[in-house]
Design an enzyme around this catalytic site. Structure first.
Site, PDB file in Angstrom:
ATOM      1  N   SER A 108       0.810  -1.211   0.000  1.00 20.19           N
ATOM      2  CA  SER A 108       0.000   0.000   0.000  1.00 20.19           C
ATOM      3  C   SER A 108       0.847   1.267   0.000  1.00 20.19           C
ATOM      4  CB  SER A 108      -0.968  -0.038   1.191  1.00 20.19           C
ATOM      5  OG  SER A 108      -1.891   1.007   1.144  1.00 20.19           O
ATOM      6  N   ASP A 247      -2.733   6.408  -3.466  1.00 24.23           N
ATOM      7  CA  ASP A 247      -1.537   5.806  -2.884  1.00 24.23           C
ATOM      8  C   ASP A 247      -1.065   4.658  -3.767  1.00 24.23           C
ATOM      9  OD1 ASP A 247      -3.612   4.051  -2.307  1.00 24.23           O
ATOM     10  OD2 ASP A 247      -2.790   3.464  -0.369  1.00 24.23           O
ATOM     11  N   ASP A 251      -6.122   2.284  -3.229  1.00 23.00           N
ATOM     12  CA  ASP A 251      -7.366   2.147  -2.465  1.00 23.00           C
ATOM     13  C   ASP A 251      -7.670   3.350  -1.583  1.00 23.00           C
ATOM     14  OD1 ASP A 251      -5.467   1.768  -0.504  1.00 23.00           O
ATOM     15  OD2 ASP A 251      -6.264  -0.151   0.212  1.00 23.00           O
TER      16      ASP A 251
END
Length: 458
Positions: A108, A247, A251
């Site tokens: 992430s 990012d 998400d």
């Protein structure tokens, strides 16, 4: 039961350090495959479960992808490979293709030398705790490759990005477009590099796409939603109308006005909710988290919109939405879930819901947020060793109690351990900036000192 490997958002860590190693990912693929084979009774006897594997743009993704697919194949599970693709795109394609699970190799918003993995069920939602515990139990069992006649096949999924682009566009009203809007899109050199700008352009916007040249090492590096100052500079430089930053795995989203003002997940969720209420289509209330600014909660109360707080983590927001049968939830970090549009947080789709509100009403971001006077909120991340228990530390508790008495009813304090990094997050919120900063710094320094003392044994 306490989980050994899975955190609040899958498994994550430093590449090369257990469990982010090829041998663990091999065993993980095998374990997930065995759980799928045992749980999927709907497949015919001659059929195998299928798993879609996506990833972000980290160089380690290729290594871990190969190990994971080998584990799935050894268990007797078929694999589809999408290549670099946002996390919400995998969640969508699992449902669209009617397959049994999806896996995303990503860390992430973390730096490139971290990586991890998260899984999605056939419904496109994060796996429940019960299934993660089954997987961990299977990891403790010996690995025995299935006979060659039953090995899983591995194929490349063609045009995965194109399918997802069309899905994103379908969530924006047909009667509207983005013509005449000048947008800067910061892709964080991540999984949205070949998607986010195309979505906005195909809806009619004049788009400048930045940080869309991943090289395996530059994901999230001084760009994207974790470095919003880069987008703020770009907005002013290009004299654009609005900026969108995602990012590394796509998400979460933050937005910036033409004046360079940041609008976080709290603000964006408020804009979406207020617009939906005006249209009469807001179903139920809104879920935030323990980090949601108190001013937003009070603003929802003035509008008569029910509001509830979940624990920090988009999976907990999603769970509370489902329990309440509500459709909109968000974290201030930019995870926004619109359950009527998608099963999980989606940076592009969330941005489109905000743009829908702006185009439909003719208002700006500032216009929507004018009646929400945010409380000053200070967040400090304190690095600690993994075994420091701040909850049972008397000095930390005493400092927190002292701060709560000083702030009274006009503030909040939240201390929590990160689910993805060795950090204690200190959040202090209050009406007076100087007071908020003072207590945040004091609590953070107390944690640093106590953590250091616990390491030395003093």
């Amino acid at each position: 039961m306490k989980k050994k490997y899975f955190g609040t958002d899958g498994i994550r860590g430093k590449v090369g350090d257990f469990p982010i190693t090829p041998d663990f990912f091999l065993r993980l693929g095998y374990a997930v495959g065995k759980v799928l084979l045992a749980s999927d009774r709907q497949l015919a006897a001659d059929k195998r479960p299928t798993v879609l594997i996506g990833k972000d743009t980290r160089i380690s993704g290729y290594m871990l992808e190969s190990a994971l697919e080998a584990g799935f194949s050894a268990a007797g599970v078929d694999v589809l490979l999408s290549g670099p693709l946002p996390t919400p795109a995998v969640a969508y394609l699992v449902r669209a293709l009617r397959i049994q699970a999806g896996a995303v190799i990503s860390a992430s918003h973390n730096p490139f030398d971290d990586n991890g993995i998260k899984f999605f069920s056939s419904a496109g939602s994060k796996l429940p705790d019960s299934m993660e515990l089954q997987i961990e139990a299977e990891l403790d069992q010996p690995m025995k490759t299935t006979p060659s006649i039953k090995l899983g096949r591995v194929q490349r999924l063609r045009d995965a990005a194109g399918r997802y682009i069309e899905f994103c566009k379908s969530t924006f009203p047909n009667q509207l477009d983005l013509r005449g809007l000048h947008i800067v899109v910061d892709c964080a050199n991540g999984a949205d590099y070949h998607i986010a700008g195309h979505v906005m352009h195909e809806l009619g916007a004049d788009v400048i796409t930045t940080h869309a040249s991943p090289d395996g090492f530059n994901i999230n590096y001084e760009c994207g939603a974790t470095h919003i100052e880069t987008l703020q500079s770009s907005i002013l430089q290009h004299k654009a109308d609005i900026g969108i930053a995602v990012d590394g795995d796509g998400d979460r989203v933050l937005m910036v006005s033409r004046e360079g003002v940041l609008y976080d997940g709290d603000s964006l969720a408020y804009i979406i909710a207020k617009h939906r209420q005006q249209l009469g289509v807001l179903q139920g209330g809104v879920v935030g988290t323990l980090m949601t600014n108190l001013a937003v909660e009070q603003a929802f109360e003035r509008l008569g919109i029910p509001f509830a707080r979940a624990n920090v983590g988009d999976r907990y927001v999603s769970e509370l939405l489902q329990q309440n049968d509500w459709y909109l939830g968000a974290e201030n970090s930019g995870h926004i879930i619109c359950r009527d549009k998608h099963t999980t947080g989606d940076g592009i789709i969330s941005a489109l819901q905000v743009l829908y509100a702006l185009r439909d009403t003719g208002l700006t971001l500032a216009d929507f947020m004018r009646d929400v006077p945010f409380f000053p909120q200070r967040l400090i991340n304190v690095k600690v060793s993994g075994n420091f228990d701040f909850r049972s530390n008397p000095a930390v508790a005493a400092c927190k109690n002292e701060a709560e008495q000083a702030l009274g009813n006009d503030g909040r304090i939240l201390l929590r351990a990160s689910g993805t990094e060795p950090l204690i997050r200190v959040m202090v919120e209050g009406k007076v900036l100087q007071q908020t900063d003072y207590w945040a710094e004091k609590i953070a320094e107390t944690i640093r000192q106590q953590a250091a003392s616990s390491m030395t044994g003093s």
